[in-house]
Motif scaffolding. Structure first.
Motif, mmCIF file in Angstrom:
data_model
loop_
_atom_site.group_PDB
_atom_site.id
_atom_site.type_symbol
_atom_site.label_atom_id
_atom_site.label_comp_id
_atom_site.label_asym_id
_atom_site.label_seq_id
_atom_site.Cartn_x
_atom_site.Cartn_y
_atom_site.Cartn_z
ATOM 1 N N SER A 1 69.282 -89.238 61.497
ATOM 2 C CA SER A 1 69.969 -88.760 60.296
ATOM 3 C C SER A 1 69.031 -88.548 59.121
ATOM 4 N N THR A 2 67.732 -88.872 59.277
ATOM 5 C CA THR A 2 66.785 -88.691 58.177
ATOM 6 C C THR A 2 65.615 -87.836 58.627
ATOM 7 N N GLY A 3 65.121 -86.998 57.774
ATOM 8 C CA GLY A 3 63.925 -86.223 58.072
ATOM 9 C C GLY A 3 64.208 -85.056 58.993
ATOM 10 N N PRO A 4 63.207 -84.210 59.220
ATOM 11 C CA PRO A 4 63.360 -83.060 60.114
ATOM 12 C C PRO A 4 63.822 -83.501 61.488
ATOM 13 N N GLU A 5 64.701 -82.737 62.050
ATOM 14 C CA GLU A 5 65.357 -83.105 63.301
ATOM 15 C C GLU A 5 64.374 -83.415 64.422
ATOM 16 N N GLY A 6 64.451 -84.634 64.929
ATOM 17 C CA GLY A 6 63.757 -84.980 66.163
ATOM 18 C C GLY A 6 62.253 -85.115 66.084
ATOM 19 N N ARG A 7 61.643 -84.855 64.933
ATOM 20 C CA ARG A 7 60.191 -84.871 64.849
ATOM 21 C C ARG A 7 59.655 -86.233 64.462
ATOM 22 N N ASP A 8 58.333 -86.305 64.363
ATOM 23 C CA ASP A 8 57.616 -87.402 63.722
ATOM 24 C C ASP A 8 57.598 -88.710 64.495
ATOM 25 N N VAL A 9 57.689 -88.691 65.822
ATOM 26 C CA VAL A 9 57.456 -89.907 66.594
ATOM 27 C C VAL A 9 55.952 -90.160 66.583
#
Length: 690
Positions: A388-396
């Motif tokens: 629910s936070t940040g660009p969808e699905g990114r940043d792992v």
């Protein structure tokens, strides 16, 4: 459907087979060898109006065959035995489940028959087994068909080669076919049955195919010695065709030098929705590829040569290195993807937003090739980390195995999320018993959004997370290490302790969000026992490190990687909320994205993404008591050059046949680009020596 006509003494015709219409005999102008059903129906009708032609028979149109299920090309024969139960194992290399309802099989002596699988659907990275409805012989063939009659996969073996089993080695569903050296492993990965070394012939791969005119096949030898292929054969997906010798198609194609190519034009034709199967001189299957409509136009090629997954190419490069200039395409019989092989076919599922990589640079001098397996698989479900936070699905970003339970992998997502991952059907998925959607983490007091980049498991079993900013104030650095109890309940976690080192890095506090984003990127817990056992010199005392000098720090130190300059910053994290700074360690890299301590190699590992050429530097304690770089490895060549910010090695306790799992995370879920099968995925899995 058949269509024949006569013109004087000439008789010509077409036959509709499982792959399209083929010329049976005669001529009707410049007719290609393969046509669509609609095209040949047009030719048959056209024949009625040709002077001198008499149509002698046109069968009524047959009912349409059942549609092939989505993803059927990702299902591969993975293991087979002709000893005892005549069991067959199928494996799904794709990222979506595939229904095998109504599928059939045949061998070299009986027509296709239904079989009773252990499950009607094969999950991604999953196995299904069945006992052959007819016996499988010492020297035999196995063909799998969809309910519509399309050939899915096939394998052939010579006498005794399927005893105790014939299995793919080097990647379930994709590796080289070899005779198992141990008992069969039906329903489980094949690694336990793989021989210690593979024959030279197993390094030969179908590397490129084209069904656009010349119907050409390219072979590539990825081994270190030449392989004779003069007696080898090939066949397409039409089970009515006999295998043809490579040398009969091209007399010069008799041997492939190490690292070399051989090409030949198929004399049996290659069409849309077709396959190519390569057999050695004894009749054993060496490799195979299956492609969909237009996937082999202009060509279907591996990316990279001999090891990667097949993709539709923008330009054919027969006889030379593949261009890797196309998109997703087909399945193939080499390396990788317990789950889904890297570079495979398919398009991005909507629901998450990939971010292209930035800042690519070359690797440091002296870097060595990846020492583990060259096969890499996609090891998560597409868009699995949508939050629910940040660009969808990114940043792992950061990854860490749990040393107390190596079946658990911890992951952090930059926008203040923590995930507990467990394996399911070969994929790392959020553990639903902990949280199927991850848990949000906060700074002390329950406020803010840590820009969580790195994670490690401390000696007390707690999770230690690095943050370089508060995402609610992203132009200011906040380089902190936060301690969380993974057993805490609730969907939001607050730290037990928080150590703030921001003041140590004034170069990041410029008011520029890009500078603030170059702080703590990874963290690794290093046990005191390793530091003392290897004679590390305490920079604060100039003498051998003595943990007793720091009674509040626990059982080890924490090495935080700074993205700004690639240095490691060493801290003792005290139970009263204070910390001890032990100085810095140079890694020889311009940046560090993740840090881990690997007990298997007894090294600290500093990882850098495409900023440093996708490399991992293993650090040791030298004779003078300093921590210094020992050796640096690149990623397997098949992997994309993305912002792969997370890296972890499975504990040595998980070793099978000399290898253990290595995992990477893609901060941008970009893969090989938009609409490739790797786009939208964050986790990759490979192997590393024990």
């Amino acid at each position: 459907m058949r269509c024949f006509w006569r013109s004087g003494g000439q008789r010509a015709g077409f036959r509709w087979g499982t792959r399209g219409f083929k010329v049976l005999s005669g001529e009707f102008g410049p007719v290609p060898t393969t046509h669509s059903r609609a095209r040949v129906a047009t030719l048959c009708v056209a024949a009625l109006s040709v002077p001198g032609l008499v149509v002698t028979g046109m069968l009524a149109a047959q009912p349409a065959a059942a549609a092939d299920p989505a993803g059927y090309q990702n299902v591969r024969i993975n293991e087979v035995t002709s000893s005892g139960d005549d069991t067959v194992e199928l494996y799904n290399t794709g990222s979506t489940a595939v229904s095998i309802s109504g599928w059939k099989m045949s061998d070299d002596s009986f027509s296709a028959k239904s079989f009773s699988p252990s499950a009607g659907t094969i999950q991604p990275g999953g196995f299904v087994t069945f006992d052959s409805p007819k016996g499988l012989g010492d020297s035999d063939k196995l063909v799998i068909y969809t309910s519509g009659g399309t050939v899915v996969d096939r394998v052939e073996w010579a006498t005794d080669k399927a005893k105790p089993a014939m299995a793919r080695c080097g990647g379930d569903g994709t590796g080289a076919w070899v005779t198992a050296t141990a008992k069969a492993t039906f329903g489980a990965p094949n690694a336990a049955g793989c021989p210690a070394s593979l024959p030279a012939a197993s390094k030969v791969r179908i590397n490129e195919v084209t069904s656009n005119g010349s119907d050409t096949v390219e072979l590539y030898n990825g081994g270190t010695s030449a392989v004779s292929v003069g007696a080898w054969k090939y066949v397409d997906g039409d089970t009515g065709h006999s295998a043809a010798k490579i040398s009969s198609s091209d007399p010069s194609a008799t041997s492939i030098p190490a690292g070399g190519y051989v090409t030949f034009d198929s004399t049996i034709g290659l069409g849309d929705n077709d396959s190519a199967f390569l057999l050695d001189g004894n009749g054993n299957t060496v490799d195979s590829v299956t492609w969909a409509t237009d996937a082999a136009k202009p060509s279907d090629e591996r990316c990279a040569d001999g090891t990667g997954w097949f993709r539709t190419a923008a330009t054919a490069t027969l006889g030379s290195a593949n261009s890797c200039s196309g998109g997703g395409g087909s399945t193939g019989g080499t390396g990788g993807q317990p789950g889904q092989l890297l570079g495979g076919g398919g398009s991005l599922t909507s629901g998450c937003e990939p971010e292209a990589p930035s800042g690519s640079h070359s690797a440091p001098s002296g870097t060595l090739a990846w020492p583990g397996g060259q096969d890499v698989t996609i090891a998560d479900n597409v868009c699995a980390f949508t939050t629910s936070t940040g660009p969808e699905g990114r940043d792992v970003s950061g990854l860490a195995y749990d040393p107390s339970n190596p079946s658990v992998l911890w992951a952090v997502k930059n926008k203040n999320w923590l995930f507990k991952l467990t394996k399911s059907n070969g994929k790392w998925i959020p553990d639903p018993s902990w949280s199927a959607t991850g848990k949000q983490i906060r700074f002390s007091g329950g406020s803010g959004e840590p820009d969580s980049e790195g994670v490690t498991v401390g000696g007390n079993g707690h999770l230690y997370v690095t943050s370089e900013r508060d995402n609610t104030k992203n132009s200011a650095p906040k380089d902190t290490i936060l301690e969380y109890d993974p057993a805490a309940t609730g969907s939001t976690l607050t730290p037990l302790h928080q150590w703030d080192m921001t003041s140590q890095f004034p170069q990041l506090n410029t008011g520029d969000k890009d500078d603030a984003n170059l702080g703590f990127e990874g963290v690794g817990y290093v046990p005191d026992s390793w530091l003392t056992g290897n004679g590390w010199t305490d920079p604060l005392t100039g003498a051998a490190y003595d943990p007793a000098d720091y009674p509040l720090h626990g059982s080890g130190l924490y090495f935080a990687g700074l993205e700004w300059d690639g240095t490691l910053h060493v801290y003792g994290l005290n139970s009263n909320g204070t910390f001890t700074t032990f100085g810095t360690v140079a890694t020889g890299k311009s940046s560090v994205m993740d840090v881990t301590f690997d007990a298997g190699t007894q090294r600290i590992v500093a990882t850098c993404d495409n900023t440093c050429g996708e490399t991992h530097t293993f650090m040791k304690v030298d004779a003078a008591g300093a921590i210094v770089p020992d050796v640096t490895y690149t990623n397997p060549a098949v992997m994309p050059a993305d912002n792969l910010e997370g890296f972890a090695l499975a504990p040595a306790s998980t070793c099978v046949d000399g290898s253990r799992e290595a995992v990477w995370s893609d901060d941008g879920i970009y893969g090989f680009g938009s609409k490739t099968s790797s786009s939208g995925h964050a986790i990759y899995s490979g192997t590393f020596p024990c």
